[in-house]
Write a protein that holds these residues in place. Structure first.
Motif, PDB file in Angstrom:
ATOM      1  N   MET A   1     -31.486  23.087 -42.703  1.00 53.88           N
ATOM      2  CA  MET A   1     -30.782  22.045 -43.452  1.00 53.88           C
ATOM      3  C   MET A   1     -30.203  21.032 -42.456  1.00 53.88           C
ATOM      4  N   PRO A   2     -30.555  19.739 -42.542  1.00 56.39           N
ATOM      5  CA  PRO A   2     -30.056  18.741 -41.581  1.00 56.39           C
ATOM      6  C   PRO A   2     -28.576  18.482 -41.773  1.00 56.39           C
ATOM      7  N   ASN A   3     -27.949  17.971 -40.697  1.00 56.30           N
ATOM      8  CA  ASN A   3     -26.546  17.610 -40.787  1.00 56.30           C
ATOM      9  C   ASN A   3     -26.362  16.403 -41.693  1.00 56.30           C
ATOM     10  N   ALA A   4     -25.178  16.275 -42.263  1.00 60.70           N
ATOM     11  CA  ALA A   4     -24.911  15.148 -43.146  1.00 60.70           C
ATOM     12  C   ALA A   4     -24.907  13.835 -42.376  1.00 60.70           C
ATOM     13  N   ASN A   5     -24.412  13.845 -41.150  1.00 57.20           N
ATOM     14  CA  ASN A   5     -24.454  12.649 -40.300  1.00 57.20           C
ATOM     15  C   ASN A   5     -24.313  13.100 -38.852  1.00 57.20           C
TER      16      ASN A   5
ATOM     17  N   MET B   1     -22.896  18.284 -54.995  1.00 57.56           N
ATOM     18  CA  MET B   1     -23.875  18.426 -53.916  1.00 57.56           C
ATOM     19  C   MET B   1     -25.055  19.239 -54.445  1.00 57.56           C
ATOM     20  N   ALA B   2     -26.219  19.024 -53.831  1.00 61.98           N
ATOM     21  CA  ALA B   2     -27.418  19.751 -54.257  1.00 61.98           C
ATOM     22  C   ALA B   2     -28.276  20.069 -53.040  1.00 61.98           C
ATOM     23  N   VAL B   3     -29.144  21.043 -53.205  1.00 60.48           N
ATOM     24  CA  VAL B   3     -30.134  21.378 -52.185  1.00 60.48           C
ATOM     25  C   VAL B   3     -31.497  21.383 -52.858  1.00 60.48           C
ATOM     26  N   ALA B   4     -32.321  20.377 -52.537  1.00 58.51           N
ATOM     27  CA  ALA B   4     -33.651  20.286 -53.123  1.00 58.51           C
ATOM     28  C   ALA B   4     -34.511  21.430 -52.595  1.00 58.51           C
ATOM     29  N   LEU B   5     -35.245  22.061 -53.507  1.00 49.30           N
ATOM     30  CA  LEU B   5     -36.056  23.220 -53.163  1.00 49.30           C
ATOM     31  C   LEU B   5     -37.533  22.924 -53.442  1.00 49.30           C
TER      32      LEU B   5
ATOM     33  N   LEU C   1     -25.689  13.830 -60.318  1.00 46.23           N
ATOM     34  CA  LEU C   1     -24.559  14.223 -59.473  1.00 46.23           C
ATOM     35  C   LEU C   1     -23.339  13.343 -59.690  1.00 46.23           C
ATOM     36  N   VAL C   2     -23.544  12.059 -59.988  1.00 43.81           N
ATOM     37  CA  VAL C   2     -22.401  11.169 -60.129  1.00 43.81           C
ATOM     38  C   VAL C   2     -21.585  11.499 -61.378  1.00 43.81           C
ATOM     39  N   ARG C   3     -22.175  12.195 -62.353  1.00 48.31           N
ATOM     40  CA  ARG C   3     -21.459  12.531 -63.574  1.00 48.31           C
ATOM     41  C   ARG C   3     -20.739  13.880 -63.467  1.00 48.31           C
TER      42      ARG C   3
ATOM     43  N   ASP D   1     -26.042  14.877 -50.720  1.00 46.66           N
ATOM     44  CA  ASP D   1     -24.580  14.770 -50.835  1.00 46.66           C
ATOM     45  C   ASP D   1     -24.170  13.303 -50.851  1.00 46.66           C
ATOM     46  N   PRO D   2     -24.417  12.595 -51.958  1.00 48.19           N
ATOM     47  CA  PRO D   2     -24.151  11.153 -51.986  1.00 48.19           C
ATOM     48  C   PRO D   2     -22.677  10.784 -52.063  1.00 48.19           C
ATOM     49  N   HIS D   3     -21.780  11.737 -52.320  1.00 43.46           N
ATOM     50  CA  HIS D   3     -20.373  11.393 -52.559  1.00 43.46           C
ATOM     51  C   HIS D   3     -19.411  12.030 -51.559  1.00 43.46           C
ATOM     52  N   GLY D   4     -19.925  12.522 -50.440  1.00 43.26           N
ATOM     53  CA  GLY D   4     -19.042  13.071 -49.410  1.00 43.26           C
ATOM     54  C   GLY D   4     -18.413  14.397 -49.769  1.00 43.26           C
ATOM     55  N   GLY D   5     -19.105  15.178 -50.571  1.00 39.02           N
ATOM     56  CA  GLY D   5     -18.564  16.475 -50.976  1.00 39.02           C
ATOM     57  C   GLY D   5     -18.381  17.431 -49.816  1.00 39.02           C
ATOM     58  N   LEU D   6     -19.247  17.338 -48.827  1.00 38.96           N
ATOM     59  CA  LEU D   6     -19.163  18.234 -47.675  1.00 38.96           C
ATOM     60  C   LEU D   6     -17.868  18.003 -46.903  1.00 38.96           C
TER      61      LEU D   6
END
Length: 488
Positions: A1-5, A151-155, A141-143, A162-167
Protein backbone atom coordinates in the motif's frame (compact mmCIF):
# COMPACT_ATOMS: atom_id res chain seq x y z
CA UNK A 1 0.00 0.00 0.00
CA UNK A 2 1.65 3.33 -1.05
CA UNK A 3 2.08 6.21 1.35
CA UNK A 4 -0.52 8.95 1.29
CA UNK A 5 2.16 11.55 0.49
CA UNK A 6 5.92 11.97 0.57
CA UNK A 7 5.89 13.75 3.96
CA UNK A 8 4.07 11.02 5.87
CA UNK A 9 4.91 11.20 9.56
CA UNK A 10 6.07 8.21 11.56
CA UNK A 11 2.58 7.96 13.07
CA UNK A 12 1.06 7.65 9.62
CA UNK A 13 3.68 5.09 8.60
CA UNK A 14 2.87 3.02 11.65
CA UNK A 15 -0.86 2.95 11.03
CA UNK A 16 -0.27 2.03 7.39
CA UNK A 17 2.02 -0.80 8.40
CA UNK A 18 -0.65 -2.11 10.74
CA UNK A 19 -3.18 -1.86 7.93
CA UNK A 20 -1.00 -3.90 5.58
CA UNK A 21 -0.68 -6.73 8.09
CA UNK A 22 -4.40 -6.66 8.87
CA UNK A 23 -5.37 -6.65 5.19
CA UNK A 24 -3.01 -9.50 4.44
CA UNK A 25 -4.74 -11.45 7.20
CA UNK A 26 -8.16 -11.16 5.52
CA UNK A 27 -6.77 -11.25 1.97
CA UNK A 28 -7.89 -14.82 1.22
CA UNK A 29 -11.52 -13.72 1.57
CA UNK A 30 -11.28 -10.13 0.32
CA UNK A 31 -9.15 -10.89 -2.73
CA UNK A 32 -11.25 -13.89 -3.72
CA UNK A 33 -14.43 -11.81 -3.60
CA UNK A 34 -12.76 -8.90 -5.44
CA UNK A 35 -11.67 -11.15 -8.30
CA UNK A 36 -15.24 -12.34 -8.75
CA UNK A 37 -16.46 -8.74 -9.00
CA UNK A 38 -13.62 -7.96 -11.41
CA UNK A 39 -14.53 -10.90 -13.66
CA UNK A 40 -18.12 -9.62 -13.73
CA UNK A 41 -16.92 -6.18 -14.83
CA UNK A 42 -17.32 -4.37 -11.50
CA UNK A 43 -15.07 -2.74 -8.88
CA UNK A 44 -14.85 -3.68 -5.20
CA UNK A 45 -13.19 -1.89 -2.30
CA UNK A 46 -12.89 -2.42 1.42
CA UNK A 47 -14.37 0.70 2.96
CA UNK A 48 -15.34 2.71 6.01
CA UNK A 49 -15.03 1.17 9.44
CA UNK A 50 -13.13 -1.85 8.09
CA UNK A 51 -10.35 0.35 6.71
CA UNK A 52 -10.33 2.49 9.85
CA UNK A 53 -10.03 -0.59 12.06
CA UNK A 54 -7.34 -2.08 9.82
CA UNK A 55 -5.33 1.12 10.24
CA UNK A 56 -5.83 0.86 14.01
CA UNK A 57 -4.71 -2.77 14.00
CA UNK A 58 -8.09 -4.05 15.20
CA UNK A 59 -9.85 -5.37 12.10
CA UNK A 60 -12.21 -8.18 13.08
CA UNK A 61 -14.27 -10.62 11.07
CA UNK A 62 -16.88 -8.04 9.99
CA UNK A 63 -15.88 -6.70 6.56
CA UNK A 64 -17.58 -3.79 4.75
CA UNK A 65 -17.20 -3.41 0.99
CA UNK A 66 -18.48 -0.92 -1.55
CA UNK A 67 -19.00 -1.46 -5.27
CA UNK A 68 -20.33 0.10 -8.46
CA UNK A 69 -22.47 -3.02 -8.98
CA UNK A 70 -26.18 -2.60 -8.32
CA UNK A 71 -27.72 -4.79 -5.59
CA UNK A 72 -29.22 -7.31 -8.04
CA UNK A 73 -25.77 -7.77 -9.63
CA UNK A 74 -24.16 -8.11 -6.19
CA UNK A 75 -26.60 -10.93 -5.38
CA UNK A 76 -25.67 -12.77 -8.60
CA UNK A 77 -21.97 -12.57 -7.75
CA UNK A 78 -22.21 -13.34 -4.05
CA UNK A 79 -24.80 -16.13 -3.95
CA UNK A 80 -22.67 -18.87 -5.62
CA UNK A 81 -19.66 -17.90 -3.47
CA UNK A 82 -21.00 -17.29 0.05
CA UNK A 83 -22.15 -19.86 2.61
CA UNK A 84 -25.21 -17.72 3.39
CA UNK A 85 -26.71 -14.56 1.89
CA UNK A 86 -29.35 -12.16 3.21
CA UNK A 87 -30.97 -9.20 1.53
CA UNK A 88 -32.81 -7.48 4.39
CA UNK A 89 -30.86 -4.29 3.67
CA UNK A 90 -31.25 -4.40 -0.08
CA UNK A 91 -33.62 -1.42 -0.06
CA UNK A 92 -30.62 0.62 1.14
CA UNK A 93 -28.30 -1.00 -1.39
CA UNK A 94 -26.72 -3.52 0.99
CA UNK A 95 -26.33 -7.27 0.56
CA UNK A 96 -25.11 -9.34 3.51
CA UNK A 97 -23.21 -12.61 3.40
CA UNK A 98 -21.35 -15.10 5.54
CA UNK A 99 -18.21 -16.87 4.35
CA UNK A 100 -16.08 -19.52 6.02
CA UNK A 101 -12.45 -19.29 4.97
CA UNK A 102 -9.06 -20.66 5.87
CA UNK A 103 -6.81 -17.96 7.31
CA UNK A 104 -3.40 -19.23 8.31
CA UNK A 105 -3.93 -22.41 10.28
CA UNK A 106 -7.51 -21.73 11.30
CA UNK A 107 -10.97 -21.61 9.76
CA UNK A 108 -12.73 -18.30 10.34
CA UNK A 109 -16.25 -17.10 9.70
CA UNK A 110 -16.54 -13.65 8.10
CA UNK A 111 -19.63 -11.46 8.18
CA UNK A 112 -19.64 -9.43 4.98
CA UNK A 113 -21.68 -6.48 3.75
CA UNK A 114 -21.45 -5.21 0.18
CA UNK A 115 -23.08 -1.83 -0.46
CA UNK A 116 -23.56 -0.12 -3.80
CA UNK A 117 -22.02 3.35 -4.15
CA UNK A 118 -24.73 5.62 -2.84
CA UNK A 119 -25.85 8.94 -1.47
CA UNK A 120 -28.59 9.43 1.06
CA UNK A 121 -30.31 12.41 2.60
CA UNK A 122 -33.25 13.33 4.77
CA UNK A 123 -35.93 15.76 3.88
CA UNK A 124 -37.19 17.99 6.69
CA UNK A 125 -40.04 15.69 7.70
CA UNK A 126 -38.75 12.18 6.94
CA UNK A 127 -37.55 9.72 9.55
CA UNK A 128 -35.92 7.46 6.96
CA UNK A 129 -33.10 8.31 4.54
CA UNK A 130 -33.78 8.49 0.83
CA UNK A 131 -31.25 6.33 -1.01
CA UNK A 132 -29.88 6.96 -4.50
CA UNK A 133 -27.00 5.12 -6.12
CA UNK A 134 -23.75 6.74 -7.24
CA UNK A 135 -21.25 5.90 -9.96
CA UNK A 136 -17.89 6.61 -8.34
CA UNK A 137 -16.20 5.68 -5.11
CA UNK A 138 -15.19 9.32 -4.59
CA UNK A 139 -18.86 10.35 -4.59
CA UNK A 140 -19.59 7.52 -2.18
CA UNK A 141 -16.84 8.54 0.25
CA UNK A 142 -17.82 12.20 0.41
CA UNK A 143 -21.27 11.26 1.75
CA UNK A 144 -19.85 9.26 4.65
CA UNK A 145 -20.06 10.54 8.21
CA UNK A 146 -16.43 11.23 9.18
CA UNK A 147 -13.10 11.36 7.39
CA UNK A 148 -11.76 8.40 9.38
CA UNK A 149 -14.65 6.39 7.91
CA UNK A 150 -14.23 7.85 4.41
CA UNK A 151 -11.19 5.82 3.36
CA UNK A 152 -11.15 2.80 1.06
CA UNK A 153 -8.78 0.17 -0.26
CA UNK A 154 -9.45 -0.85 -3.86
CA UNK A 155 -9.14 -4.60 -4.33
CA UNK A 156 -7.45 -6.79 -5.30
CA UNK A 157 -4.64 -4.30 -6.10
CA UNK A 158 -4.85 -2.78 -2.58
CA UNK A 159 -4.78 0.83 -3.74
CA UNK A 160 -5.36 3.25 -0.85
CA UNK A 161 -8.06 5.88 -1.48
CA UNK A 162 -8.22 8.80 0.97
CA UNK A 163 -9.56 11.98 -0.65
CA UNK A 164 -10.46 13.73 2.63
CA UNK A 165 -7.37 13.28 4.82
CA UNK A 166 -8.82 10.52 6.95
CA UNK A 167 -5.40 9.00 7.56
CA UNK A 168 -4.06 12.20 9.10
CA UNK A 169 -7.19 12.57 11.24
CA UNK A 170 -6.87 8.98 12.38
CA UNK A 171 -3.27 9.52 13.45
CA UNK A 172 -4.30 12.72 15.25
CA UNK A 173 -7.31 11.10 16.93
CA UNK A 174 -9.69 13.67 15.43
CA UNK A 175 -13.26 13.37 14.13
CA UNK A 176 -14.04 15.65 11.20
CA UNK A 177 -16.62 15.43 8.41
CA UNK A 178 -15.63 15.01 4.71
CA UNK A 179 -17.71 18.03 3.72
CA UNK A 180 -19.08 20.70 6.01
CA UNK A 181 -20.61 19.38 9.25
CA UNK A 182 -23.84 21.19 8.42
CA UNK A 183 -24.19 19.31 5.13
CA UNK A 184 -23.31 16.00 6.76
CA UNK A 185 -25.78 16.41 9.62
CA UNK A 186 -28.50 17.62 7.28
CA UNK A 187 -28.06 14.43 5.24
CA UNK A 188 -28.48 12.31 8.38
CA UNK A 189 -28.94 13.97 11.79
CA UNK A 190 -28.06 10.70 13.54
CA UNK A 191 -24.46 11.46 12.63
CA UNK A 192 -24.41 13.95 15.49
CA UNK A 193 -24.92 11.05 17.90
CA UNK A 194 -22.40 8.99 15.97
CA UNK A 195 -19.81 11.70 16.60
CA UNK A 196 -20.35 11.17 20.32
CA UNK A 197 -20.35 7.40 19.89
CA UNK A 198 -17.06 7.30 17.95
CA UNK A 199 -15.48 9.71 20.44
CA UNK A 200 -16.44 7.24 23.17
CA UNK A 201 -15.40 4.12 21.26
CA UNK A 202 -12.10 5.40 19.86
CA UNK A 203 -11.29 7.98 22.57
CA UNK A 204 -11.01 10.60 19.80
CA UNK A 205 -11.57 14.34 20.00
CA UNK A 206 -14.29 16.03 17.94
CA UNK A 207 -13.25 18.96 15.75
CA UNK A 208 -14.50 22.35 17.03
CA UNK A 209 -16.50 23.06 13.88
CA UNK A 210 -18.27 19.71 14.29
CA UNK A 211 -19.16 20.49 17.92
CA UNK A 212 -20.47 23.90 16.87
CA UNK A 213 -22.69 22.34 14.20
CA UNK A 214 -23.99 19.80 16.73
CA UNK A 215 -25.03 22.64 19.04
CA UNK A 216 -26.70 24.59 16.27
CA UNK A 217 -28.48 21.60 14.74
CA UNK A 218 -29.34 19.61 17.88
CA UNK A 219 -33.05 19.95 17.21
CA UNK A 220 -32.70 18.01 13.95
CA UNK A 221 -32.16 14.80 15.92
CA UNK A 222 -35.88 14.76 16.63
CA UNK A 223 -36.71 13.56 13.11
CA UNK A 224 -34.67 10.38 13.62
CA UNK A 225 -36.59 7.28 14.70
CA UNK A 226 -36.42 6.18 18.34
CA UNK A 227 -34.97 2.82 17.30
CA UNK A 228 -31.98 4.38 15.53
CA UNK A 229 -31.36 6.75 18.45
CA UNK A 230 -31.54 3.83 20.90
CA UNK A 231 -29.10 1.70 18.91
CA UNK A 232 -26.58 4.55 18.72
CA UNK A 233 -27.00 5.26 22.43
CA UNK A 234 -26.36 1.60 23.24
CA UNK A 235 -23.11 1.57 21.27
CA UNK A 236 -22.00 4.70 23.11
CA UNK A 237 -22.89 3.36 26.55
CA UNK A 238 -21.17 0.03 25.85
CA UNK A 239 -17.98 1.74 24.65
CA UNK A 240 -14.68 2.00 26.48
CA UNK A 241 -15.12 5.72 27.26
CA UNK A 242 -18.87 6.45 27.62
CA UNK A 243 -18.27 9.55 29.77
CA UNK A 244 -16.62 11.23 26.79
CA UNK A 245 -19.58 10.58 24.51
CA UNK A 246 -22.24 11.38 27.07
CA UNK A 247 -20.54 14.66 27.98
CA UNK A 248 -20.55 15.65 24.31
CA UNK A 249 -24.26 14.87 23.97
CA UNK A 250 -25.03 16.88 27.09
CA UNK A 251 -22.79 19.84 26.21
CA UNK A 252 -24.22 20.15 22.68
CA UNK A 253 -27.86 19.93 23.79
CA UNK A 254 -28.54 16.69 21.93
CA UNK A 255 -29.12 14.83 25.19
CA UNK A 256 -31.91 17.30 25.96
CA UNK A 257 -33.77 15.76 23.03
CA UNK A 258 -32.95 12.06 23.41
CA UNK A 259 -32.22 11.54 27.13
CA UNK A 260 -33.27 14.75 28.93
CA UNK A 261 -33.22 13.18 32.39
CA UNK A 262 -29.40 13.05 32.32
CA UNK A 263 -28.60 16.74 31.58
CA UNK A 264 -31.28 17.67 34.12
CA UNK A 265 -28.95 16.25 36.79
CA UNK A 266 -26.39 19.02 36.23
CA UNK A 267 -28.44 21.58 38.13
CA UNK A 268 -29.07 19.47 41.20
CA UNK A 269 -26.61 19.77 44.07
CA UNK A 270 -26.31 16.46 45.89
CA UNK A 271 -25.39 17.47 49.42
CA UNK A 272 -25.66 13.92 50.74
CA UNK A 273 -22.76 12.76 48.60
CA UNK A 274 -21.01 16.16 48.73
CA UNK A 275 -20.55 16.28 44.96
CA UNK A 276 -20.61 19.33 42.76
CA UNK A 277 -23.75 17.95 41.16
CA UNK A 278 -25.63 14.71 40.66
CA UNK A 279 -24.57 14.64 37.00
CA UNK A 280 -20.89 14.33 37.84
CA UNK A 281 -21.70 11.77 40.53
CA UNK A 282 -23.67 9.75 37.95
CA UNK A 283 -20.77 9.61 35.50
CA UNK A 284 -18.45 8.46 38.29
CA UNK A 285 -20.93 5.74 39.28
CA UNK A 286 -21.07 4.59 35.65
CA UNK A 287 -17.29 4.32 35.45
CA UNK A 288 -17.09 2.53 38.80
CA UNK A 289 -19.76 0.07 37.67
CA UNK A 290 -17.77 -0.59 34.50
CA UNK A 291 -14.72 -1.41 36.62
CA UNK A 292 -16.73 -4.16 38.35
CA UNK A 293 -17.86 -5.87 35.13
CA UNK A 294 -16.61 -9.42 34.85
CA UNK A 295 -17.72 -10.71 31.45
CA UNK A 296 -17.50 -7.71 29.18
CA UNK A 297 -19.75 -4.63 28.90
CA UNK A 298 -23.12 -5.05 30.63
CA UNK A 299 -25.82 -2.85 29.10
CA UNK A 300 -28.29 -3.49 31.95
CA UNK A 301 -25.81 -2.47 34.63
CA UNK A 302 -24.54 0.55 32.71
CA UNK A 303 -28.03 1.87 32.00
CA UNK A 304 -28.97 1.42 35.66
CA UNK A 305 -25.84 3.31 36.73
CA UNK A 306 -26.59 6.12 34.28
CA UNK A 307 -30.24 6.44 35.31
CA UNK A 308 -30.14 5.52 39.01
CA UNK A 309 -30.50 9.10 40.31
CA UNK A 310 -32.75 10.66 37.64
CA UNK A 311 -35.54 10.93 40.22
CA UNK A 312 -33.56 13.44 42.29
CA UNK A 313 -34.53 16.65 40.47
CA UNK A 314 -38.24 15.92 41.02
CA UNK A 315 -37.83 14.97 44.68
CA UNK A 316 -35.35 17.61 45.86
CA UNK A 317 -36.44 19.40 49.04
CA UNK A 318 -34.60 22.04 51.08
CA UNK A 319 -35.00 21.10 54.74
CA UNK A 320 -35.25 23.62 57.59
CA UNK A 321 -31.82 22.65 58.91
CA UNK A 322 -30.21 23.54 55.56
CA UNK A 323 -29.82 20.00 54.29
CA UNK A 324 -31.11 18.86 50.92
CA UNK A 325 -33.23 15.71 50.76
CA UNK A 326 -34.33 13.46 47.90
CA UNK A 327 -36.91 11.27 49.62
CA UNK A 328 -38.19 8.37 47.50
CA UNK A 329 -36.13 9.43 44.51
CA UNK A 330 -35.49 5.77 43.76
CA UNK A 331 -39.22 5.09 43.34
CA UNK A 332 -39.74 8.20 41.21
CA UNK A 333 -36.59 7.40 39.26
CA UNK A 334 -37.78 3.86 38.50
CA UNK A 335 -40.99 5.24 36.97
CA UNK A 336 -39.05 7.82 34.96
CA UNK A 337 -36.66 5.12 33.77
CA UNK A 338 -39.51 2.97 32.56
CA UNK A 339 -41.09 5.88 30.71
CA UNK A 340 -37.86 6.99 28.99
CA UNK A 341 -36.72 3.49 28.03
CA UNK A 342 -40.17 2.67 26.68
CA UNK A 343 -40.08 5.82 24.55
CA UNK A 344 -36.71 4.68 23.19
CA UNK A 345 -38.26 1.32 22.23
CA UNK A 346 -36.18 -0.84 24.56
CA UNK A 347 -37.38 -4.40 25.11
CA UNK A 348 -39.89 -4.98 27.89
CA UNK A 349 -37.43 -7.23 29.70
CA UNK A 350 -34.62 -4.66 29.67
CA UNK A 351 -37.00 -1.89 30.77
CA UNK A 352 -38.17 -4.07 33.65
CA UNK A 353 -34.64 -5.00 34.78
CA UNK A 354 -33.16 -1.50 34.63
CA UNK A 355 -36.19 0.05 36.34
CA UNK A 356 -35.98 -2.56 39.09
CA UNK A 357 -32.31 -1.84 39.72
CA UNK A 358 -33.03 1.89 39.92
CA UNK A 359 -35.81 1.17 42.42
CA UNK A 360 -33.59 -1.05 44.57
CA UNK A 361 -30.33 0.89 44.46
CA UNK A 362 -30.92 2.53 47.89
CA UNK A 363 -32.26 -0.56 49.64
CA UNK A 364 -28.92 -1.33 51.26
CA UNK A 365 -28.70 2.09 52.91
CA UNK A 366 -32.19 1.74 54.37
CA UNK A 367 -30.99 -0.70 56.98
CA UNK A 368 -28.49 1.71 58.52
CA UNK A 369 -25.74 0.44 60.79
CA UNK A 370 -27.88 -1.65 63.11
CA UNK A 371 -27.13 -4.86 61.23
CA UNK A 372 -29.18 -7.12 59.01
CA UNK A 373 -31.64 -9.64 60.36
CA UNK A 374 -32.04 -12.93 58.52
CA UNK A 375 -35.46 -11.72 57.44
CA UNK A 376 -34.02 -8.55 55.93
CA UNK A 377 -31.39 -10.51 54.02
CA UNK A 378 -34.02 -12.89 52.63
CA UNK A 379 -36.18 -10.00 51.46
CA UNK A 380 -33.19 -8.26 49.87
CA UNK A 381 -32.35 -11.40 47.88
CA UNK A 382 -36.00 -12.08 47.03
CA UNK A 383 -36.60 -8.53 45.79
CA UNK A 384 -33.44 -8.49 43.66
CA UNK A 385 -34.09 -11.94 42.21
CA UNK A 386 -31.83 -12.64 39.20
CA UNK A 387 -30.56 -9.05 39.36
CA UNK A 388 -28.79 -9.62 42.68
CA UNK A 389 -25.26 -9.66 41.24
CA UNK A 390 -25.91 -6.46 39.31
CA UNK A 391 -27.46 -4.87 42.40
CA UNK A 392 -24.27 -5.68 44.32
CA UNK A 393 -22.22 -3.89 41.64
CA UNK A 394 -24.57 -0.90 41.39
CA UNK A 395 -24.72 -0.40 45.16
CA UNK A 396 -20.95 -0.54 45.51
CA UNK A 397 -20.51 1.84 42.55
CA UNK A 398 -22.91 4.35 44.10
CA UNK A 399 -20.37 5.13 46.82
CA UNK A 400 -18.38 8.05 45.39
CA UNK A 401 -17.58 9.93 48.58
CA UNK A 402 -14.09 11.40 48.84
CA UNK A 403 -14.12 10.67 52.58
CA UNK A 404 -11.92 7.57 52.66
CA UNK A 405 -13.08 6.55 56.13
CA UNK A 406 -16.73 6.72 55.10
CA UNK A 407 -16.05 4.86 51.84
CA UNK A 408 -14.20 2.13 53.72
CA UNK A 409 -17.03 1.80 56.24
CA UNK A 410 -19.64 1.47 53.45
CA UNK A 411 -17.54 -1.09 51.63
CA UNK A 412 -17.08 -3.17 54.78
CA UNK A 413 -20.80 -2.96 55.51
CA UNK A 414 -21.61 -4.28 52.07
CA UNK A 415 -18.95 -6.97 52.44
CA UNK A 416 -20.84 -7.98 55.55
CA UNK A 417 -24.14 -8.15 53.70
CA UNK A 418 -22.68 -10.31 50.93
CA UNK A 419 -21.19 -12.60 53.58
CA UNK A 420 -24.58 -12.91 55.27
CA UNK A 421 -26.21 -13.74 51.95
CA UNK A 422 -23.60 -16.43 51.28
CA UNK A 423 -24.11 -17.92 54.75
CA UNK A 424 -27.89 -18.06 54.38
CA UNK A 425 -27.58 -19.48 50.87
CA UNK A 426 -25.65 -22.40 52.34
CA UNK A 427 -28.54 -23.06 54.74
CA UNK A 428 -31.51 -22.19 52.50
CA UNK A 429 -32.41 -21.89 48.83
CA UNK A 430 -32.38 -18.09 48.84
CA UNK A 431 -32.36 -17.86 45.05
CA UNK A 432 -35.86 -19.39 44.88
CA UNK A 433 -37.59 -18.63 48.15
CA UNK A 434 -40.99 -20.29 48.32
CA UNK A 435 -43.44 -21.00 51.14
CA UNK A 436 -43.14 -24.32 52.93
CA UNK A 437 -46.52 -25.24 51.44
CA UNK A 438 -47.50 -24.89 47.78
CA UNK A 439 -50.92 -24.01 46.41
CA UNK A 440 -52.13 -27.60 46.09
CA UNK A 441 -51.16 -28.40 49.66
CA UNK A 442 -52.89 -25.23 50.91
CA UNK A 443 -56.15 -26.21 49.17
CA UNK A 444 -55.96 -29.76 50.52
CA UNK A 445 -55.23 -28.70 54.11
CA UNK A 446 -57.93 -26.01 54.18
CA UNK A 447 -60.42 -27.94 52.07
CA UNK A 448 -60.93 -25.06 49.65
CA UNK A 449 -61.09 -24.77 45.87
CA UNK A 450 -58.97 -22.53 43.61
CA UNK A 451 -59.70 -18.84 44.14
CA UNK A 452 -58.51 -15.63 45.81
CA UNK A 453 -58.33 -17.29 49.23
CA UNK A 454 -55.57 -19.61 48.01
CA UNK A 455 -53.53 -16.62 46.84
CA UNK A 456 -53.99 -14.85 50.17
CA UNK A 457 -52.93 -17.97 52.05
CA UNK A 458 -49.90 -18.45 49.81
CA UNK A 459 -48.83 -14.84 50.34
CA UNK A 460 -49.16 -15.24 54.12
CA UNK A 461 -47.02 -18.40 54.07
CA UNK A 462 -44.42 -16.64 51.94
CA UNK A 463 -44.21 -13.82 54.47
CA UNK A 464 -43.69 -16.37 57.25
CA UNK A 465 -40.97 -18.03 55.17
CA UNK A 466 -39.19 -14.71 54.65
CA UNK A 467 -39.51 -13.78 58.31
CA UNK A 468 -38.61 -17.10 59.91
CA UNK A 469 -36.77 -19.15 57.33
CA UNK A 470 -37.68 -22.79 56.63
CA UNK A 471 -40.38 -23.90 59.08
CA UNK A 472 -40.79 -27.59 58.35
CA UNK A 473 -44.01 -29.23 57.17
CA UNK A 474 -45.78 -29.69 60.52
CA UNK A 475 -45.04 -26.16 61.76
CA UNK A 476 -46.16 -24.73 58.41
CA UNK A 477 -49.46 -26.65 58.55
CA UNK A 478 -50.10 -25.40 62.07
CA UNK A 479 -49.31 -21.82 61.09
CA UNK A 480 -51.60 -22.05 58.05
CA UNK A 481 -54.51 -23.39 60.13
CA UNK A 482 -53.99 -20.70 62.75
CA UNK A 483 -54.07 -17.98 60.08
CA UNK A 484 -57.16 -19.52 58.45
CA UNK A 485 -59.02 -19.57 61.77
CA UNK A 486 -58.29 -15.86 62.23
CA UNK A 487 -59.88 -15.14 58.84
CA UNK A 488 -63.25 -16.12 60.26
Amino acid sequence: MPNANDDTSSALSQVQQRAVSELLRVAPVADDLARRFQEAGFSLALVGGSVRDALLGRLGNDLDFTTDARPEDVLKIVRPWADAVWDVGIAFGTVGAQKQARVGDADRSFQIEVTTYRSEAYDRTSRKPEVSYGDSIEDDLVRRDFTVNAMAVALPEKRFIDPHGGLEDLAAGMLRTPGTPEESFSDDPLRMMRAARFAAQLDFDVAPEVVTAMKEMAGRIEIVSAERVRDELNKLILSAHPRKGLSLLVDTGIADRVLPEVPALRLESDEHHRHKDVYDHTLIVLEQAMALEENGPDLTLRLAALLHDIGKPRTRRFEKDGRVSFHHHEVVGAKMTKKRMTALKYSNELVKDVSRLVELHLRFHGYGTSGWTDSAVRRYVRDAGPLLDRLHKLTRSDCTTRNKRKATALSRAYDGLEKRIAQLQEQEELDAIRPDLDGNQIMEILGIKPGPAVGHAYKHMLELRLENGPMGHDAAVAALKEWWAEQG
